[in-house]
Scaffold this motif. Structure first.
Motif, short mmCIF file in Angstrom:
data_model
loop_
_atom_site.label_atom_id
_atom_site.label_comp_id
_atom_site.label_asym_id
_atom_site.label_seq_id
_atom_site.Cartn_x
_atom_site.Cartn_y
_atom_site.Cartn_z
N ALA A 9 41.00 -8.71 -15.21
CA ALA A 9 40.91 -9.86 -15.04
C ALA A 9 41.77 -10.91 -16.01
N LEU A 10 41.71 -10.62 -17.21
CA LEU A 10 42.65 -11.38 -17.80
C LEU A 10 44.23 -11.03 -17.70
N LEU A 11 44.57 -9.69 -17.74
CA LEU A 11 46.02 -9.29 -17.47
C LEU A 11 46.36 -9.64 -16.17
N GLY A 12 45.56 -9.54 -15.11
CA GLY A 12 45.98 -9.97 -13.57
C GLY A 12 46.43 -11.50 -13.62
N ALA A 13 45.76 -12.35 -14.32
CA ALA A 13 45.94 -13.74 -14.31
C ALA A 13 47.17 -14.26 -15.16
N ALA A 14 47.69 -13.42 -15.85
CA ALA A 14 48.66 -13.66 -16.85
C ALA A 14 49.92 -13.97 -15.85
N ARG A 15 50.88 -15.00 -16.22
CA ARG A 15 52.02 -15.26 -15.86
C ARG A 15 52.94 -14.85 -16.62
N LEU A 16 53.00 -14.76 -17.85
CA LEU A 16 53.76 -14.15 -18.81
C LEU A 16 53.30 -13.07 -19.64
N PRO A 17 52.76 -11.76 -19.19
CA PRO A 17 52.35 -10.83 -19.87
C PRO A 17 53.38 -10.31 -20.82
N LEU A 18 52.82 -9.44 -21.74
CA LEU A 18 53.61 -8.69 -22.97
C LEU A 18 52.91 -7.33 -23.35
N VAL A 19 53.67 -6.13 -23.04
CA VAL A 19 53.08 -4.97 -23.81
C VAL A 19 53.38 -4.76 -24.70
N ILE A 20 52.42 -4.08 -25.88
CA ILE A 20 53.28 -3.51 -27.01
C ILE A 20 52.58 -2.25 -27.12
N ALA A 21 53.38 -1.26 -27.29
CA ALA A 21 53.13 0.29 -27.30
C ALA A 21 53.26 0.88 -28.61
N GLY A 22 52.55 1.41 -29.21
CA GLY A 22 52.68 2.07 -30.27
C GLY A 22 52.65 3.86 -30.17
N GLY A 23 52.49 4.60 -31.28
CA GLY A 23 52.42 5.90 -31.24
C GLY A 23 51.29 6.51 -30.05
N GLY A 24 50.31 5.85 -30.07
CA GLY A 24 48.96 6.12 -29.39
C GLY A 24 49.51 6.08 -27.76
N ALA A 25 50.61 5.62 -27.46
CA ALA A 25 50.97 5.66 -26.03
C ALA A 25 52.07 6.84 -25.83
N ARG A 26 52.32 7.75 -26.59
CA ARG A 26 53.31 8.74 -26.41
C ARG A 26 52.96 9.61 -25.24
N GLU A 27 51.57 9.76 -25.22
CA GLU A 27 51.13 10.77 -24.05
C GLU A 27 50.67 9.87 -22.67
N ALA A 28 51.11 8.81 -22.78
CA ALA A 28 50.76 7.97 -21.45
C ALA A 28 52.23 7.12 -21.10
N SER A 29 53.16 7.96 -21.05
CA SER A 29 54.45 7.33 -20.76
C SER A 29 54.39 6.85 -19.17
N GLY A 30 54.08 7.89 -18.36
CA GLY A 30 53.88 7.63 -17.08
C GLY A 30 52.99 6.22 -16.60
N GLU A 31 51.95 6.27 -17.35
CA GLU A 31 50.93 5.21 -16.90
C GLU A 31 51.34 4.35 -17.60
N LEU A 32 52.01 3.88 -18.67
CA LEU A 32 52.47 2.64 -19.24
C LEU A 32 53.62 2.07 -18.11
N ARG A 33 54.37 2.84 -17.83
CA ARG A 33 55.41 2.57 -16.86
C ARG A 33 54.87 1.91 -15.40
N ALA A 34 53.85 2.57 -14.99
CA ALA A 34 53.23 1.78 -13.91
C ALA A 34 52.44 0.41 -14.05
N LEU A 35 51.79 0.60 -15.16
CA LEU A 35 51.09 -0.78 -15.43
C LEU A 35 52.01 -1.92 -15.73
N ALA A 36 53.18 -1.61 -16.66
CA ALA A 36 54.06 -2.46 -16.93
C ALA A 36 54.80 -3.15 -15.51
#
Length: 531
Positions: free
Chosen positions: A197-224
């Motif tokens: 709900a919070l992210l879906g309503a955002a007009r100017l969202p930002l994603v910050i990805a760290g080392g914990g996102a290394r195994e989630a590259s495809g999922e990160l791309r889709a959500l961004a």
């Protein structure tokens, strides 16, 4: 049940967990381990210093995503490896360090036994996730299984196993302990609903990805893409979204443009990132009241920034759950790619100014290594000012850098581990003249292995960053001017190739030749204006 020595039980347990390579140095107290390696098909890679063994295991783990293993002997050898274990802990890298300890019935106050250390396990427990001293041959397979379970579930961090050297030699009845795989951690549905709900309503969202996102590259791309959100990464998250993706801003959380972008954003999704001072440099980002954090570590998720919604869970699984809740609708705000392009230009200009003295080196490395290249860096100005925010990365696990702990000497042995972990991929080391001297002996390791490894040494005549800090404090500038050896000549003395370069053309030629060689090549670049 099978009768085995402690060394045999250890190696059999490592092999059962998929270990086919260990890094280390034999010594009087660990010979029973070495005697058992060949029978289990485990390759030993001998380094020239135990710290190098630890860094090589770290580099191997970073590029493969599997635990790296180092085997050293007791006492000074174990403590030599402690800095590497501390670095692996800081960067959440699964490294297993195995070493002998004093015998079971050793006098508590000591008697002067070889390599005697008052509390070796206690010393390692201070820098690892934990240190465990086994007390029987039968316990060894369980201790190994526990170590791998700890390293491969939740937040990966290093483990130290101490096996008394009399236990290594004695025989006992052993039952195997099969590898354990835990289910991916999933946040509660109510928390996922609140985050969506919070992210879906955002007009100017930002994603910050760290080392914990290394195994989630495809999922990160889709959500961004669904959010239309620019993505910026930490050093360890570099490449989680390919740098040529329209929403990618690359690495460099410390840059002022990232601070300004975070301030403009009305929602910020932080994926597997510590938001640590060692990443931000100039203080916390302005994130109050608008953060959704995803982290597998429930302690980290409330450290350095309190989230509006905390999603304790596996990054890939959690991102998939969020995408499912958001559906296929358009972003709430303006097109994300236009916003990302604007901020990419601002951030890129700042990064280029910061890294200007080293930009030609970084660009030539990127051009020569190509999209699949791996660079292992040291805690050197050419890396944290030059490569961190300017070197493009097109996949995770392509930029190995010692953040947080900030150890010197990491880059060369980590590059060796990376080259063995990804055979056939172009791998290079980028070092400073100060840091390379901490582990320069590992050049002999790379020669012995026949690695086509370019080792770029950027020479500013000593400890350049500390020199600059002394000057900025108006302190006397001293103890930082180091007369450099002829690094090309030093390389040749160790059996490697060595060249001096001074411009883009000669560097390109040297790198291309190094990648085709049958031995490592030290490429000495003297920084303009250095002493």
């Amino acid at each position: 049940m099978t009768a085995l020595t402690g060394g045999q039980a250890l190696v059999r347990a490592l092999a059962a967990h998929g270990v086919d390579t260990v890094f280390g140095i034999p010594g009087t107290h660990n010979l029973e381990i070495y005697a058992a390696l060949a029978a289990q098909g485990v390759r030993h890679v001998g380094t020239r210093h135990e710290q190098g063994a630890g860094y090589a295991a770290d580099g191997y783990a970073r590029v493969t995503g599997r635990p790296g293993v180092a085997v050293v002997t007791s006492g000074p050898a174990t403590l030599n490896a402690a800095a590497a274990v501390g670095q692996a802990y800081s960067d959440s890298v699964p490294v297993l360090l195995v070493s002998p300890g004093m015998p079971l019935r050793h006098p508590g106050r000591g008697n002067g036994l070889l390599h005697e250390t008052r509390d070796q396990s206690g010393a390692m427990d201070a820098v690892a996730a934990y240190s465990h001293r086994v007390t029987s041959v039968a316990e060894i397979p369980v201790a190994v299984a526990q170590a791998f379970a700890a390293m491969t579930s939740g937040r990966p961090r290093p483990v130290h196993l101490e096996i008394p050297f009399d236990v290594l030699e004695e025989r006992g009845q052993v039952a195997g302990a099969a590898p354990v795989s835990g289910a991916a951690l999933r946040p509660a549905p109510a928390e996922l609903d609140a985050a969506a709900a919070l992210l879906g309503a955002a007009r100017l969202p930002l994603v910050i990805a760290g080392g914990g996102a290394r195994e989630a590259s495809g999922e990160l791309r889709a959500l961004a893409g669904r959010l239309g959100a620019p993505v910026v990464t930490s050093a360890n998250g570099k490449g989680a979204l390919p740098d040529d993706h329209p929403l990618a801003l690359g690495a460099g959380l410390h840059l002022e443009a990232v601070r300004e972008l975070a301030e403009e954003s009305d929602a910020v999704l932080v994926v597997g990132c510590e938001l640590a001072p060692s990443d931000l440099w100039h203080g916390p980002l302005p994130l109050d009241g608008k953060v959704v954090r995803i982290d597998v570590d429930p302690v980290q998720i409330i450290t350095n920034a309190l989230p509006e919604v905390a999603l304790v869970g596996d990054a890939a699984l959690t991102l998939r759950e969020l995408s499912a809740r958001l559906g296929d609708g358009p972003p709430a705000g303006p097109p994300g790619e236009e916003r990302a392009a604007r901020w990419r230009e601002r951030k890129g200009a700042q990064a280029a100014r910061e890294g200007a003295p080293w930009l030609w080196i970084v660009e030539t490395l990127a051009e020569t290594l190509g999209r699949d290249g791996v660079i292992a860096g040291d805690s050197a100005m050419a890396c944290y000012y030059g490569a961190l925010a300017n070197l493009p990365a097109y996949a995770p696990r392509r930029f190995l850098y010692p953040t947080g702990y900030g150890t010197l000497g990491y880059g060369l042995p980590a590059a060796i581990g990376a080259a063995l972990g990804r055979p056939g991929a172009p791998v290079a080391a980028l070092l400073g003249d100060g840091g390379v001297m901490f582990t320069v002996a590992e050049l002999a390791t790379a020669v012995h292995l026949g690695l086509a490894l370019p080792v770029v040494v950027v020479d500013n005549g000593g400890y350049g960053e500390i020199r600059a800090e002394m000057a900025a404090r108006r302190d006397p500038v001293h103890a930082v001017e180091l007369p450099s050896p002829d690094f090309a000549l030093l390389a040749r003395a160790l059996g490697a190739d060595g060249v001096h370069v001074g411009d883009r053309g000669t560097l390109r030629e040297a790198l291309a030749g190094a990648l085709k060689s049958e031995r490592p090549t030290v490429i000495h670049v003297r920084e303009k204006g250095s002493p």
